[in-house]
Write an enzyme that holds these catalytic residues in place. Structure first.
Site, PDB file in Angstrom:
ATOM      1  N   ASN A   8     -16.620  -7.992  30.669  1.00 55.66           N
ATOM      2  CA  ASN A   8     -16.003  -8.728  31.779  1.00 55.66           C
ATOM      3  C   ASN A   8     -17.041  -8.827  32.893  1.00 55.66           C
ATOM      4  OD1 ASN A   8     -14.496  -9.651  33.934  1.00 55.66           O
ATOM      5  ND2 ASN A   8     -13.256  -7.796  34.145  1.00 55.66           N
ATOM      6  N   TRP A   9     -17.611 -10.004  33.029  1.00 58.72           N
ATOM      7  CA  TRP A   9     -18.681 -10.177  34.020  1.00 58.72           C
ATOM      8  C   TRP A   9     -18.158 -10.333  35.447  1.00 58.72           C
ATOM      9  CZ3 TRP A   9     -23.953 -12.957  33.093  1.00 58.72           C
ATOM     10  CH2 TRP A   9     -24.716 -12.190  32.203  1.00 58.72           C
ATOM     11  N   LYS A  10     -16.838 -10.455  35.605  1.00 59.13           N
ATOM     12  CA  LYS A  10     -16.245 -10.619  36.948  1.00 59.13           C
ATOM     13  C   LYS A  10     -16.980 -11.735  37.705  1.00 59.13           C
ATOM     14  CE  LYS A  10     -14.792  -5.868  36.648  1.00 59.13           C
ATOM     15  NZ  LYS A  10     -14.364  -4.657  37.325  1.00 59.13           N
ATOM     16  N   HIS A  91      -5.782  -8.937  35.424  1.00 59.39           N
ATOM     17  CA  HIS A  91      -6.688  -7.846  35.813  1.00 59.39           C
ATOM     18  C   HIS A  91      -6.229  -7.239  37.139  1.00 59.39           C
ATOM     19  CE1 HIS A  91     -10.275  -5.682  37.008  1.00 59.39           C
ATOM     20  NE2 HIS A  91     -10.668  -5.739  35.757  1.00 59.39           N
ATOM     21  N   GLU A  93      -7.783  -6.343  39.656  1.00 58.44           N
ATOM     22  CA  GLU A  93      -8.399  -6.940  40.852  1.00 58.44           C
ATOM     23  C   GLU A  93      -7.629  -8.187  41.276  1.00 58.44           C
ATOM     24  OE1 GLU A  93     -12.424  -7.123  39.351  1.00 58.44           O
ATOM     25  OE2 GLU A  93     -12.549  -4.940  39.480  1.00 58.44           O
ATOM     26  N   GLU A 161      -6.195  -0.126  32.001  1.00 61.39           N
ATOM     27  CA  GLU A 161      -7.298   0.122  32.921  1.00 61.39           C
ATOM     28  C   GLU A 161      -6.776   0.825  34.172  1.00 61.39           C
ATOM     29  OE1 GLU A 161     -10.731  -2.846  32.303  1.00 61.39           O
ATOM     30  OE2 GLU A 161      -9.230  -3.860  33.492  1.00 61.39           O
ATOM     31  N   GLY A 167     -14.988   0.537  38.000  1.00 63.35           N
ATOM     32  CA  GLY A 167     -16.171   0.374  38.858  1.00 63.35           C
ATOM     33  C   GLY A 167     -16.491   1.600  39.696  1.00 63.35           C
ATOM     34  N   SER A 206     -14.957   2.107  33.789  1.00 62.51           N
ATOM     35  CA  SER A 206     -16.211   2.879  33.745  1.00 62.51           C
ATOM     36  C   SER A 206     -16.595   3.321  32.335  1.00 62.51           C
ATOM     37  CB  SER A 206     -16.154   4.078  34.695  1.00 62.51           C
ATOM     38  OG  SER A 206     -15.999   3.636  36.037  1.00 62.51           O
ATOM     39  N   GLY A 227     -16.778  -3.635  32.317  1.00 62.98           N
ATOM     40  CA  GLY A 227     -17.285  -4.399  33.457  1.00 62.98           C
ATOM     41  C   GLY A 227     -18.775  -4.183  33.631  1.00 62.98           C
ATOM     42  N   GLY A 228     -19.132  -3.260  34.504  1.00 63.02           N
ATOM     43  CA  GLY A 228     -20.532  -3.044  34.882  1.00 63.02           C
ATOM     44  C   GLY A 228     -21.473  -2.887  33.695  1.00 63.02           C
TER      45      GLY A 228
END
Ligand code: PGA
Length: 248
Positions: A8-10, A91, A93, A161, A167, A206, A227-228
């Site tokens: 997930n590159w956000k 998501h 966010e 999640e 993150g 994470s 993500g990251g």
């Protein structure tokens, strides 16, 4: 069940990052026992699809309507038209910043299915909810109210999640992940019968090359939403390798 590893590159990625997307897709496709995909910003979907060949590219949200007066939004048909084959829905966010409710997320999942997309539907509790002992109640409520009745059949995966793990570098304890995934599985089986056994439940928050093998070994963890650690092939590859090892 084959593990499903999704990046997930956000809100990250410009034209200059297309080469990294190509590298990630090439590395991912070497892991033949794993299903993998990359969800990129809407602006990059079409170019990413053209650049990576058969590797699955996805979006990160999908509006509940097919078209209309919804400035700034992207519909399932638009994602599909750009070449996406999946999308993240709900998501945390977006649940937080765009105030998306379970009923919105359910409608978005139905719209994604109608557009022929696979959906990764996210659920997860906040730190306050966990500390108040409400994590199971909150997450099972989200599963009950945001999954459509037609969630079985292979097009939808659930991503658990915990919001406090996203993150932050803080990963949920394997025992807590096991408890939550078992509870989600039980609720899926109660609602969808034997088909509920086949809905993949992913962990996100994470996940990285150091903890993926432990998390992916937890019962009912059928993959990861990353993500990251999906932003470079170098960070993503060890997660794919951990998933591959479980699939062999
Ligand atoms: P993270 O993000 O891996 O950077 O914690 C996961 C996600 O938000 O899907």
């Amino acid at each position: 069940m084959r593990k499903f590893i999704i990046g997930n590159w956000k809100m990250n990625g410009l034209s200059c990052d297309l080469d990294e997307i190509v590298t990630i897709s090439a590395v991912a496709q070497l892991h033949t026992s794993v299903d993998s995909a990359l969800c990129v910003p809407a602006t990059l979907i079409e170019r990413a699809v053209k650049a990576v060949g058969a590797f699955p590219i996805g979006g990160q949200d999908c509006h509940m309507h097919k078209s209309g007066a919804h400035t700034g939004c992207v519909s399932g048909d638009m994602l599909s038209d750009a070449g996406a084959v999946l999308t993240i829905i709900g998501h945390s966010e977006r649940r937080a910043a765009q105030q998306e409710q379970d009923s919105d997320i359910r409608a978005k999942a139905e719209a994604a299915q109608a557009a022929g997309l696979k959906a990764i539907l996210c659920v997860g509790e906040t730190l306050e909810e966990r500390e108040a002992g409400k994590a199971l109640e909150i997450v099972l409520g989200q599963v009950a109210h945001s999954l459509p009745d037609a969630a079985a059949g292979g097009w939808l995966s659930v991503a658990y999640e915990p919001v406090w793990a996203i993150g932050t570098g803080r990963v949920a304890e394997p025992a807590d992940v096991a408890e939550m995934h078992a509870a989600i599985r039980a609720s899926l089986v109660a609602r969808f019968g034997a088909e509920g056994e086949k809905i993949r439940i992913l962990y996100g928050g994470s996940m990285n090359g150091d903890n993926a093998a432990i998390l992916l070994a937890v019962p009912n963890v059928d993959g990861g939403l990353i993500g990251g650690a999906s932003l470079t092939a170098a960070k993503f590859q060890p997660i794919l390798a951990a998933a591959q090892a479980k699939g062999e």
